[in-house]
Design an enzyme around this catalytic site. Structure first.
Site, PDB file in Angstrom:
ATOM      1  CD  GLU A   1      -3.004  -1.659   2.925  1.00 30.79           C
ATOM      2  OE1 GLU A   1      -3.338  -0.418   2.838  1.00 30.79           O
ATOM      3  OE2 GLU A   1      -2.552  -2.240   3.043  1.00 30.79           O
TER       4      GLU A   1
ATOM      5  CE  LYS B   1       2.202  -0.050   5.279  1.00 31.35           C
ATOM      6  NZ  LYS B   1       1.919   0.368   4.937  1.00 31.35           N
TER       7      LYS B   1
ATOM      8  NE  ARG C   1       2.552  -9.628  11.548  1.00 26.16           N
ATOM      9  CZ  ARG C   1       2.287  -8.429  12.023  1.00 26.16           C
ATOM     10  NH1 ARG C   1       1.951  -7.201  11.237  1.00 26.16           N
ATOM     11  NH2 ARG C   1       1.083  -8.827  13.381  1.00 26.16           N
TER      12      ARG C   1
END
Length: 580
Positions: A40, A289, A279
């Site tokens: 994104e 982010k 992850r």
């Protein structure tokens, strides 16, 4: 090209994803695999994304498939061309090759909108008048079922009319949404009539003012993979609970369709397979982010490419090579269990040292200069000494380094009153100057505050090159630079951004920023470098002997070099001193 065929074929020892793909290829389920990296464009990539890149690109390479980079640009509020450009640079820097297979979700908006209307006509989607807060309230909780929207049973005709008017921009932001009609009592909250479209009168960074409605990520994501013919959607475990929704959307579009296109709705669309992997996080930093934005906007760091951040832009600026990031990702491995794994930052540093030890040229730099005057060396004389470029690589050869009567050495390499295990320069002691001569300290000069500002020494001319004809030994070898020929520079030393090993693991109500390391950046001015470092190139890895690995920073200017320390070297004395 987007088909990478330069890596060696997969070995019999495969991770679980490669095992699945190898089996499916053997069974003839695919003629060729296709993977993608779908960022994104709302922030810069971090080292966690590097794992996703290397899994998707690496698997496509190993099985001679195709690899796409696709921007999931479905939220114009948060997206920007700056992030698009930064992500492209980062993925290319990592070494992934997508050739001409660069795509954007926004190019599929029209097709996705047509499929949305199709779901309305099939009775599988409806326009909802609830606000975002009301939608959340009606959704229920993990232990309590949700409630149907009051407008859930609108007619197909009314839903089509309202949806088209939404698209035309007749309604204000947030006043209506298009939702899938699934099951408000589902145990998976993602299936409780998820929102497919919301109204946003916000220009898109690529589409301009064309659209007044934008698809939600969950509606768009699987369809984008379908359009591009992705065979394996490889993503992290946070999307595992979303997989049933992606499947439901594909199946809903395919309902009434046929393989040959003879059905009432046409030909079936492609159905990708999603596989999730675990992850990881890194110690002493954050990988969020939102937190990156907070740190940048709060001026706790200096931009998204601050070398203290684990963003790929920050790591690149710090001098971490992409090959070391790939090696790090491979050592971390690919798992399928969510262990909330936190990897010690030391592993990444090890991967950097391991590569640079073989490849980085050695240079001499003095970061905290202390003047050393060789009293029996001729005044005005400057000789050129041969210094090895890399002892790990004989083919790297040697370079010429000037030597003179006045030198600089590291202030830490001298102690007037040394502890027992200190073997460097002290009054009356002899040491070796790297590739030069033996020198002995004969005296010191101090300032008014009693600080040592200059060392007086003698040298033995017979020890040129660093060895004594009489075979006498010294216990320390120091690096140095010639004062008159040295280059002044600024050097930036980086430490962990956060003091706590797990900075996000804070009590409820506590702020993770309270763990920021006040010593994460030390800027040294007045450093002195050997002359060859004036010709250092951006991106070039260099070992400053005994100090660490460094690279030239973008803040450098002609005659004013700025170097960043990428990673330290192992320092035996530092370990000894720490114990005292």
């Amino acid at each position: 090209m987007s088909t990478a065929e330069t890596r060696t074929p997969p070995t019999p020892s495969l991770d679980f994803i490669r095992e699945i793909i190898a089996r499916e290829l053997k069974e003839g389920k695919h003629e060729r695999i296709a993977t993608r990296f779908p960022p994104e464009p709302n922030a810069y990539l971090h080292i966690g994304h590097a794992k996703a890149v290397w899994i998707n690109y690496g698997i496509a390479s190993d099985f001679k498939g195709t690899f796409n980079v696709r921007f999931d640009d479905t939220n114009p509020v948060a997206e920007d061309q700056e992030f698009v450009d930064g992500i492209i640079d980062d993925v290319r820097w990592l070494g992934a090759d997508w050739g001409d297979r660069l795509f954007y979700a926004s190019d599929y908006f029209e097709r996705m909108c047509e499929w949305a209307e199709e779901l309305i006509r099939k009775g599988k989607a409806y326009v909802c008048d609830l606000s975002a807060e009301q939608v959340s309230q009606y959704r229920g909780s993990p232990t309590a079922p949700g409630r149907n929207s009051p407008t859930r049973d609108r007619s197909v005709e009314e839903n089509l009319d309202l949806f088209r008017r939404m698209r035309a921009g007749e309604f204000p932001d947030g006043s209506r949404t298009l939702r899938a009609k699934i099951d408000m009592a589902s145990g998976n909250i993602n299936l409780r009539d998820p929102v497919m479209y919301r109204i946003l009168h916000t220009p898109h960074h690529r589409q301009g003012d064309t659209w007044k409605i934008y698809p939600m990520y969950d509606w768009a994501h699987g369809l984008e993979d379908s359009i591009e013919g992705i065979t394996h959607s490889l993503c992290s475990l946070e999307y595992e609970n979303h997989r049933p929704l992606y499947d439901w959307f594909i199946d809903a579009v395919n309902e009434g369709r046929t393989d040959d296109g003879s059905g009432p709705w046409g030909k079936k669309i492609h159905h990708p397979r999603q596989i999730e992997f675990s992850r990881y996080s890194l110690t002493h930093t954050v990988m969020s982010k939102r937190k990156f934005i907070e740190l940048v906007q709060g001026a706790y760091v200096k931009g998204f490419d601050d070398p203290r951040l684990p963003t790929l832009a920050g790591l690149r600026r710090r001098g971490v090579p992409p090959e070391s990031i790939r090696e790090f990702c491979e050592r971390v491995g690919i798992g399928k269990v969510d262990t909330c794994m936190s990897i010690d930052l030391a592993l990444l540093e090890h991967c950097v040292r391991e590569r640079f030890n073989r490849l980085a040229p050695r240079r001499m730099a003095v970061l905290r200069p202390l003047k050393l005057v060789i009293e029996n060396y001729p005044e005005g004389k400057v000789e050129e000494l041969d210094v090895v470029n890399n002892p790990e690589d004989p083919s790297a050869g040697t370079r010429k380094v000037p030597f003179s009567r006045v030198l600089y050495i590291e202030r830490d390499d001298f102690r007037e009153d040394p502890p027992k295990e200190f073997f460097r320069l002290t009054p009356g002691r002899e040491v070796r100057l790297r590739c030069a001569y033996f020198v002995k300290c004969t005296g010191v000069t101090k300032d008014a505050q009693g600080n040592v500002v200059e060392l007086r020494c003698t040298y033995d001319p017979a020890t040129r090159g660093g060895d004594a004809p009489d075979k006498r030994k010294v216990k320390a070898t120091l690096h140095w630079v010639s004062a008159g020929q040295s280059v002044p520079a600024e050097v930036r030393l980086f430490d962990h951004l956060f003091v706590p090993e797990y900075p996000e693991d804070v009590p409820e109500g506590a702020d993770y920023k309270s763990g920021l390391n006040p010593r994460s950046l030390e800027i040294l001015n007045g450093c002195r470098l050997e002359p060859s470092l004036a010709e250092a190139k951006p991106g070039q890895a260099l070992q400053f002997e005994r100090l660490g690995y460094f690279c030239l920073d973008k803040d450098s200017a002609p005659g004013k070099p700025v170097f960043n320390r990428t990673v330290t070297l192992k320092d035996t004395w530092a370990k000894i001193a720490k114990k005292k």
